[in-house]
Design an enzyme around this catalytic site. Sequence first.
Site, short mmCIF file in Angstrom:
data_model
loop_
_atom_site.label_atom_id
_atom_site.label_comp_id
_atom_site.label_asym_id
_atom_site.label_seq_id
_atom_site.Cartn_x
_atom_site.Cartn_y
_atom_site.Cartn_z
N ALA A 1 -4.38 4.89 2.90
CA ALA A 1 -4.42 6.08 3.75
C ALA A 1 -3.05 6.75 3.82
CB ALA A 1 -4.91 5.71 5.15
N TYR A 2 -2.01 5.94 3.94
CA TYR A 2 -0.65 6.48 3.98
C TYR A 2 -0.31 7.20 2.68
CZ TYR A 2 4.42 6.56 4.68
OH TYR A 2 5.74 6.95 4.82
N GLY A 3 -0.61 6.57 1.55
CA GLY A 3 -0.32 7.19 0.26
C GLY A 3 -1.09 8.49 0.07
N LYS B 1 0.44 11.21 2.35
CA LYS B 1 1.74 11.70 1.89
C LYS B 1 1.61 12.50 0.60
CE LYS B 1 4.18 10.17 5.30
NZ LYS B 1 4.81 11.10 6.26
#
Length: 236
Positions: free
Chosen positions: A142-144, A147
């Site tokens: 989710a973070y990748g 971003k």
Amino acid sequence: MKLDLSGQTAVVTGAARGIGRAIAGLLQEAGAGVEGWDLQPSDDPCFAHFRTVDVSDEAAVNGAAAAAGDIDILINNAGVNGPTKPAWEYTLAEWNAVLAVDLTGVFLCARALIPGMRARGYGRIVNIASIAGKEGNPDAIAYGAAKAGVVGVTKTLARELALSGVLVNCITPSMAETPFLEGMSAEYVADRKARIPMGRFARIEEIAAMAVFAASPACSFTTGMAFDVSGGRADY
């Protein structure tokens, strides 16, 4: 190079600690009046004003933007890392929670402040993305994804605003020495450090310095750029 931001007003999201606080401090040292937005309170003297703002909440962002008045600089820094586990173990709620802050928050804050910048013919927007948005990070889907979306938002806004006097860039740092590390396993942290050719994490002061340059009049012919602060990890 001495950057003079006297007379300018900046909003920094996720400003109470870590990278956001470091950016706010450098902006203030350069002469800007700094407004901090965060869910956590702060009485740090570097802030001319500090507001409790959930950047994933449209009404909260619009209200804070209206109260802030004329803003010259927006630093979209607020973010969460989310769980560290394989993609197939992520719940939809965990996915949505990360994207709400890390991607939707960037969109909402930019959308709220861009009209004023356009009307005045000047502005700087700096979005804090991540090397994970270029390469992906195992166990942080989710973070990748969020971003990577921030990089896409940056490039799209830059082209939409190219003739307006409003420049939009982002920073793609490697993992930094921030409170984010507290919620990660030792194995996860060691893996991320091993990916950095310079053999250490970024310092928040290094990220802040790049962000303040991109937020200044000295950055005058660069828009839609992802500035690398990754110790050599980035391939492009």
